[in-house]
Design a protein around this motif. Structure first.
Motif, PDB file in Angstrom:
ATOM      1  N   LEU A  63       0.850  -1.182   0.000  1.00  0.00           N
ATOM      2  CA  LEU A  63       0.000   0.000   0.000  1.00  0.00           C
ATOM      3  C   LEU A  63       0.890   1.239   0.000  1.00  0.00           C
ATOM      4  N   VAL A  64       0.737   2.091  -0.999  1.00  0.00           N
ATOM      5  CA  VAL A  64       1.548   3.308  -1.118  1.00  0.00           C
ATOM      6  C   VAL A  64       0.645   4.523  -0.949  1.00  0.00           C
ATOM      7  N   LEU A  65       0.939   5.339   0.046  1.00  0.00           N
ATOM      8  CA  LEU A  65       0.199   6.578   0.253  1.00  0.00           C
ATOM      9  C   LEU A  65       0.884   7.718  -0.501  1.00  0.00           C
ATOM     10  N   PRO A  66       0.117   8.545  -1.208  1.00  0.00           N
ATOM     11  CA  PRO A  66       0.709   9.743  -1.801  1.00  0.00           C
ATOM     12  C   PRO A  66       0.960  10.779  -0.714  1.00  0.00           C
ATOM     13  N   GLY A  67       2.128  11.381  -0.744  1.00  0.00           N
ATOM     14  CA  GLY A  67       2.459  12.351   0.295  1.00  0.00           C
ATOM     15  C   GLY A  67       3.504  13.342  -0.152  1.00  0.00           C
ATOM     16  N   MET A  68       3.921  14.163   0.783  1.00  0.00           N
ATOM     17  CA  MET A  68       4.893  15.225   0.527  1.00  0.00           C
ATOM     18  C   MET A  68       5.559  15.606   1.840  1.00  0.00           C
ATOM     19  N   GLU A  69       6.827  15.992   1.769  1.00  0.00           N
ATOM     20  CA  GLU A  69       7.469  16.660   2.893  1.00  0.00           C
ATOM     21  C   GLU A  69       7.494  18.153   2.567  1.00  0.00           C
ATOM     22  N   LEU A  70       6.535  18.847   3.118  1.00  0.00           N
ATOM     23  CA  LEU A  70       6.385  20.274   2.876  1.00  0.00           C
ATOM     24  C   LEU A  70       7.419  21.054   3.690  1.00  0.00           C
ATOM     25  N   THR A  71       7.979  22.106   3.079  1.00  0.00           N
ATOM     26  CA  THR A  71       8.844  23.035   3.801  1.00  0.00           C
ATOM     27  C   THR A  71       8.105  24.351   3.970  1.00  0.00           C
ATOM     28  N   THR A  72       7.857  24.735   5.203  1.00  0.00           N
ATOM     29  CA  THR A  72       7.110  25.961   5.474  1.00  0.00           C
ATOM     30  C   THR A  72       7.997  27.190   5.291  1.00  0.00           C
ATOM     31  N   CYS A  80       2.909  15.455   4.886  1.00  0.00           N
ATOM     32  CA  CYS A  80       1.507  15.603   4.518  1.00  0.00           C
ATOM     33  C   CYS A  80       1.100  14.354   3.745  1.00  0.00           C
ATOM     34  N   LEU A  81       0.131  13.611   4.274  1.00  0.00           N
ATOM     35  CA  LEU A  81      -0.280  12.350   3.670  1.00  0.00           C
ATOM     36  C   LEU A  81      -1.731  12.418   3.222  1.00  0.00           C
ATOM     37  N   PHE A  82      -2.040  11.698   2.150  1.00  0.00           N
ATOM     38  CA  PHE A  82      -3.368  11.736   1.551  1.00  0.00           C
ATOM     39  C   PHE A  82      -3.846  10.322   1.239  1.00  0.00           C
ATOM     40  N   ALA A  83      -5.151  10.154   1.225  1.00  0.00           N
ATOM     41  CA  ALA A  83      -5.722   8.860   0.846  1.00  0.00           C
ATOM     42  C   ALA A  83      -5.875   8.754  -0.665  1.00  0.00           C
ATOM     43  N   GLU A  84      -6.148   9.886  -1.315  1.00  0.00           N
ATOM     44  CA  GLU A  84      -6.416   9.886  -2.752  1.00  0.00           C
ATOM     45  C   GLU A  84      -5.333  10.650  -3.506  1.00  0.00           C
ATOM     46  N   LEU A  85      -4.884  10.074  -4.619  1.00  0.00           N
ATOM     47  CA  LEU A  85      -3.870  10.724  -5.443  1.00  0.00           C
ATOM     48  C   LEU A  85      -4.369  12.055  -5.980  1.00  0.00           C
ATOM     49  N   GLU A  86      -5.643  12.139  -6.328  1.00  0.00           N
ATOM     50  CA  GLU A  86      -6.198  13.383  -6.861  1.00  0.00           C
ATOM     51  C   GLU A  86      -6.049  14.524  -5.858  1.00  0.00           C
ATOM     52  N   ASP A  87      -6.329  14.248  -4.591  1.00  0.00           N
ATOM     53  CA  ASP A  87      -6.162  15.269  -3.561  1.00  0.00           C
ATOM     54  C   ASP A  87      -4.700  15.663  -3.415  1.00  0.00           C
ATOM     55  N   ALA A  88      -3.820  14.676  -3.455  1.00  0.00           N
ATOM     56  CA  ALA A  88      -2.389  14.946  -3.327  1.00  0.00           C
ATOM     57  C   ALA A  88      -1.893  15.826  -4.464  1.00  0.00           C
ATOM     58  N   MET A  89      -2.376  15.580  -5.680  1.00  0.00           N
ATOM     59  CA  MET A  89      -1.901  16.353  -6.824  1.00  0.00           C
ATOM     60  C   MET A  89      -2.466  17.773  -6.824  1.00  0.00           C
ATOM     61  N   MET A  90      -3.667  17.956  -6.296  1.00  0.00           N
ATOM     62  CA  MET A  90      -4.182  19.320  -6.145  1.00  0.00           C
ATOM     63  C   MET A  90      -3.375  20.069  -5.088  1.00  0.00           C
ATOM     64  N   PHE A  91      -3.008  19.366  -4.015  1.00  0.00           N
ATOM     65  CA  PHE A  91      -2.146  19.968  -3.000  1.00  0.00           C
ATOM     66  C   PHE A  91      -0.780  20.287  -3.595  1.00  0.00           C
ATOM     67  N   ASP A  92      -0.278  19.400  -4.443  1.00  0.00           N
ATOM     68  CA  ASP A  92       0.992  19.620  -5.133  1.00  0.00           C
ATOM     69  C   ASP A  92       0.963  20.942  -5.899  1.00  0.00           C
TER      70      ASP A  92
END
Length: 243
Positions: A63-72, A80-92
């Motif tokens: 199971l691979v979660l889409p995520g990011m290490e955000l730098t503030t 930042c972790l997401f269940a859906e790739l679509e949400d992750a890409m909008m956040f991207d």
């Protein structure tokens, strides 16, 4: 509840500080070799190598979660972790618009490679992804939850790029419920000066930048089932610390 071995902090070859052989395919196969159940792809300020990793994971029971290490804006790192790739890409897209744009110098910082499932290089990101964004730490929770994600301050016990090292404390008005540590025993050391930490669950990740650093199957999260939504719910509502 079922036990899931995990590593929620792994960089691919899209992070300039990671090895070029940290392709989605190599990462997933190493996770499978080590016996992990669930991993997350968390490149600096981008999610663009998540899709390939998710598809490869499906073929290998990882199971691979889409995520990011955000730098503030304060240069605090936040997973930042997401269940859906679509949400992750909008956040991207949201984050990329707010990335402080400085051209990457590959000879100094390293390559930033977007690759597909077959390790074909699709793109070389021109702007340095390890730069700060204009997103303040106090704004991260609202932004991430707007995209149905989970905010986890990264490696809070490190002396650099952590919320405690950079801000000096965990803000008492925080709303996140999970933090990442490099050593679980460090949690008690920080509680006297950061009482908010008592409300938080703790996870332990590798922050892997090369294949050998990916975690062994020693850290366990209990979830209702092996899917992304159940894992995010467990991270937000975990009743006991992982082992």
């Amino acid at each position: 509840m079922i036990p899931l071995t995990y590593d929620f902090h792994i960089h691919t070859c899209l992070s300039p500080c990671a090895d070029d052989d940290m392709t989605p395919a190599n990462i997933v196969m190493m996770a499978a070799l080590k016996g992990l159940d669930v991993i997350a792809i968390t490149d600096h300020n981008t999610c663009r190598n998540c899709k390939a990793a998710i598809e490869i994971g499906k073929k290998n029971n990882i199971l691979v979660l889409p995520g990011m290490e955000l730098t503030t804006s304060e240069e605090v790192h936040v997973i930042c972790l997401f269940a859906e790739l679509e949400d992750a890409m909008m956040f991207d897209s949201y984050v990329y618009e707010r990335l402080i744009k400085v051209k990457n110098k590959e000879s100094i910082f390293g390559n930033q490679l977007v690759v597909d499932e077959d390790e074909l290089v699709l793109e070389r990101e021109e702007y340095l992804l390890i730069n700060a964004t204009t997103i303040g730490f106090s704004d991260v929770y609202n932004v991430v939850t707007a995209y149905h994600g989970v905010m986890i301050p990264a490696h809070i016990d490190k002396s650099s790029n952590s919320v405690i090292s950079n801000l000096g404390f965990l803000p008492p008005d925080s709303r996140f419920s999970c933090v990442e540590l490099t050593k679980l025993e460090n949690r008690d050391l920080f509680i006297p000066n950061n009482p908010y930490l008592q409300k938080c669950r703790a996870i332990l990740d590798s922050d892997a930048h090369n294949l050998g650093q990916i975690s062994e199957p020693v850290h366990v999260l209990s979830a209702s089932m092996k899917n992304a939504t159940a894992v995010l719910i467990a991270l937000e509502g975990l009743e006991s610390s992982p082992t």
